[in-house]
Scaffold this motif. Structure first.
Motif, PDB file in Angstrom:
ATOM      1  N   THR A  92      44.010  40.476  47.570  1.00  0.00           N
ATOM      2  CA  THR A  92      45.305  40.190  46.970  1.00  0.00           C
ATOM      3  C   THR A  92      45.433  40.923  45.646  1.00  0.00           C
ATOM      4  O   THR A  92      44.429  41.246  44.996  1.00  0.00           O
ATOM      5  CB  THR A  92      45.498  38.675  46.740  1.00  0.00           C
ATOM      6  OG1 THR A  92      46.807  38.437  46.202  1.00  0.00           O
ATOM      7  CG2 THR A  92      44.460  38.133  45.757  1.00  0.00           C
ATOM      8  N   GLU A  93      46.667  41.183  45.268  1.00  0.00           N
ATOM      9  CA  GLU A  93      46.953  41.741  43.943  1.00  0.00           C
ATOM     10  C   GLU A  93      47.308  40.636  42.955  1.00  0.00           C
ATOM     11  O   GLU A  93      47.432  40.899  41.756  1.00  0.00           O
ATOM     12  CB  GLU A  93      48.119  42.730  44.033  1.00  0.00           C
ATOM     13  CG  GLU A  93      47.883  43.898  44.949  1.00  0.00           C
ATOM     14  CD  GLU A  93      49.125  44.750  45.104  1.00  0.00           C
ATOM     15  OE1 GLU A  93      49.505  45.438  44.126  1.00  0.00           O
ATOM     16  OE2 GLU A  93      49.728  44.730  46.206  1.00  0.00           O
ATOM     17  N   GLU A  94      47.480  39.420  43.456  1.00  0.00           N
ATOM     18  CA  GLU A  94      47.957  38.308  42.650  1.00  0.00           C
ATOM     19  C   GLU A  94      46.809  37.456  42.104  1.00  0.00           C
ATOM     20  O   GLU A  94      46.005  36.926  42.871  1.00  0.00           O
ATOM     21  CB  GLU A  94      48.888  37.418  43.482  1.00  0.00           C
ATOM     22  CG  GLU A  94      50.065  38.142  44.106  1.00  0.00           C
ATOM     23  CD  GLU A  94      50.987  38.743  43.068  1.00  0.00           C
ATOM     24  OE1 GLU A  94      51.097  38.165  41.962  1.00  0.00           O
ATOM     25  OE2 GLU A  94      51.615  39.781  43.352  1.00  0.00           O
ATOM     26  N   ARG A  95      46.773  37.319  40.792  1.00  0.00           N
ATOM     27  CA  ARG A  95      45.728  36.515  40.158  1.00  0.00           C
ATOM     28  C   ARG A  95      45.837  35.051  40.578  1.00  0.00           C
ATOM     29  O   ARG A  95      44.820  34.366  40.727  1.00  0.00           O
ATOM     30  CB  ARG A  95      45.840  36.639  38.638  1.00  0.00           C
ATOM     31  CG  ARG A  95      44.690  35.994  37.855  1.00  0.00           C
ATOM     32  CD  ARG A  95      44.798  36.313  36.370  1.00  0.00           C
ATOM     33  NE  ARG A  95      43.672  35.787  35.627  1.00  0.00           N
ATOM     34  CZ  ARG A  95      43.635  34.553  35.109  1.00  0.00           C
ATOM     35  NH1 ARG A  95      44.692  33.749  35.265  1.00  0.00           N
ATOM     36  NH2 ARG A  95      42.571  34.138  34.445  1.00  0.00           N
ATOM     37  N   GLU A  96      47.067  34.578  40.780  1.00  0.00           N
ATOM     38  CA  GLU A  96      47.271  33.186  41.172  1.00  0.00           C
ATOM     39  C   GLU A  96      46.624  32.891  42.528  1.00  0.00           C
ATOM     40  O   GLU A  96      46.020  31.834  42.723  1.00  0.00           O
ATOM     41  CB  GLU A  96      48.770  32.868  41.228  1.00  0.00           C
ATOM     42  CG  GLU A  96      49.472  32.870  39.882  1.00  0.00           C
ATOM     43  CD  GLU A  96      49.749  34.262  39.357  1.00  0.00           C
ATOM     44  OE1 GLU A  96      49.569  35.232  40.133  1.00  0.00           O
ATOM     45  OE2 GLU A  96      50.141  34.391  38.175  1.00  0.00           O
ATOM     46  N   ILE A  97      46.749  33.838  43.455  1.00  0.00           N
ATOM     47  CA  ILE A  97      46.143  33.643  44.775  1.00  0.00           C
ATOM     48  C   ILE A  97      44.625  33.658  44.664  1.00  0.00           C
ATOM     49  O   ILE A  97      43.923  32.852  45.289  1.00  0.00           O
ATOM     50  CB  ILE A  97      46.628  34.723  45.752  1.00  0.00           C
ATOM     51  CG1 ILE A  97      48.131  34.562  46.012  1.00  0.00           C
ATOM     52  CG2 ILE A  97      45.852  34.665  47.066  1.00  0.00           C
ATOM     53  CD1 ILE A  97      48.726  35.626  46.899  1.00  0.00           C
ATOM     54  N   ALA A  98      44.107  34.582  43.854  1.00  0.00           N
ATOM     55  CA  ALA A  98      42.654  34.631  43.651  1.00  0.00           C
ATOM     56  C   ALA A  98      42.155  33.327  43.036  1.00  0.00           C
ATOM     57  O   ALA A  98      41.078  32.828  43.397  1.00  0.00           O
ATOM     58  CB  ALA A  98      42.298  35.816  42.756  1.00  0.00           C
ATOM     59  N   ASN A  99      42.938  32.740  42.131  1.00  0.00           N
ATOM     60  CA  ASN A  99      42.561  31.456  41.539  1.00  0.00           C
ATOM     61  C   ASN A  99      42.552  30.350  42.585  1.00  0.00           C
ATOM     62  O   ASN A  99      41.716  29.439  42.534  1.00  0.00           O
ATOM     63  CB  ASN A  99      43.522  31.092  40.400  1.00  0.00           C
ATOM     64  CG  ASN A  99      43.027  31.587  39.048  1.00  0.00           C
ATOM     65  OD1 ASN A  99      41.830  31.535  38.778  1.00  0.00           O
ATOM     66  ND2 ASN A  99      43.932  32.070  38.218  1.00  0.00           N
TER      67      ASN A  99
END
Length: 252
Positions: A92-99
Motif C-alpha cells: 500500500t501507499e497509504e500509511r493508514e492502511i499500513a497502521n
C-alpha cells in the motif's frame, strides 16, 4: 556488430563483467555513459540497458530493455504486476492502511526509497508508534524460501535460491541480504514450474526483454509472491555465462 552496454552507473561490476565476457568470447562490446556526447552509434549496434532510466537516442528495435523505468521503481513494479493479475506481496501507499496491518498484529516493511537495492531504505515495524511516512509499505509475508528467476525473452535462463552462507550478527532477522550473510546459490536447486511462469509473467508485465525476478514461497499457503524485478542483477560465474549466451543467441 557491437554490444553497447548502457549501465545505471559506470562503476557497475556486473556491467563490467558482461562487457569483458562478450570480448572474451569474440564479440565487440563497449560500455558508455547514457549522457555521452562522444559515442558514435552504428546501424548494427545492439544496445543493452543495464538498469537505470536514461534512454539514449538510438532505435528501440535495436535495444534490450529500452523501457525499464517501471521495473526500476518497486512501487510501479508491484502496481503493474497486480494489474496483470499476478501474485505480489501485499502493499500500500497509504500509511493508514499500513497502521491497520500493524494493529492486526502484522509486520510491516517500510521502503524509504523505491529504487534502492540490497535492502537500502528498508525498515521493519511491528507497532504503529514508530511507522515512518514513506512512499511504499509492504506487509511482511513469512517465507519458506526466497528465489531469483532470470528471464530472457520469455524463457528462464538461470535460477537461484537464497541461502545463508556465513554467520553475521543480524540487526533484524527478517532482512536477508549479502550484509547479513545471505546470497543467491544454485547448487541442488530446481525451480518450481509455477515460479518460472510467474517470473515470465512479471517480466512481461513491466515491459522488459530480460530481468531477474525475486520471489518468495510460503509453504502454508502454497503460494509464490513477487518481490521485485531486477534490471541490473549481479553477474558472475554461471549466471554471467547464461546472460552472454542469451544475448548472443538472440542474434541468430
Amino acid at each position: 556488430m557491437r554490444f553497447i552496454i548502457v549501465p545505471y552507473k559506470m562503476g557497475s561490476q556486473s556491467c563490467k563483467r558482461l562487457k569483458e565476457k562478450f570480448i572474451e568470447v569474440g564479440h565487440k562490446a563497449l560500455q558508455i555513459k547514457p549522457t555521452s556526447r562522444t559515442f558514435r552509434p552504428k546501424p548494427t549496434d545492439k544496445y543493452i540497458y543495464w538498469g537505470g532510466t536514461t534512454i539514449i537516442n538510438v532505435p528501440l528495435e535495436n535495444s534490450y530493455n529500452p523501457i525499464r523505468h517501471r521495473a526500476s521503481n518497486k512501487l510501479l513494479t508491484l502496481r503493474d504486476c497486480n494489474e496483470a493479475g499476478l501474485s505480489t506481496v501485499p502493499w500500500t501507499e497509504e500509511r493508514e492502511i499500513a497502521n491497520e496491518w500493524l494493529t492486526e498484529g502484522k509486520t510491516v516493511v517500510a521502503r524509504a526509497t523505491l529504487v534502492g537495492h540490497s535492502g537500502a531504505g528498508i525498515t521493519i515495524h511491528t507497532t504503529p508508534t514508530d511507522l515512518p511516512t514513506v512512499s511504499l509499505y509492504t506487509k511482511y509475508v513469512k517465507k519458506t524460501y526466497e528465489c531469483r528467476i532470470h528471464i530472457f525473452k520469455g524463457r528462464m535462463i538461470d535460477a537461484q535460491i537464497k541461502r545463508k552462507v556465513r554467520d553475521v550478527e543480524e540487526n533484524n532477522p527478517l532482512i536477508r541480504n549479502i550484509h547479513t550473510g545471505w546470497v543467491y546459490c544454485r547448487d541442488n536447486y530446481i525451480p518450481d514450474p509455477t515460479s518460472i511462469q510467474l517470473a515470465i509473467d512479471a517480466v512481461q508485465a513491466v515491459g522488459l526483454d530480460f530481468g531477474a525476478v525475486d520471489l518468495i514461497y510460503n509453504q502454508y499457503y502454497n503460494q509464490f509472491y513477487i518481490l521485485e524485478v531486477n534490471t541490473a542483477p549481479g553477474l558472475e560465474g554461471t549466471t554471467l555465462i547464461n546472460y552472454v549466451n542469451a544475448f548472443i543467441g538472440d542474434l541468430n
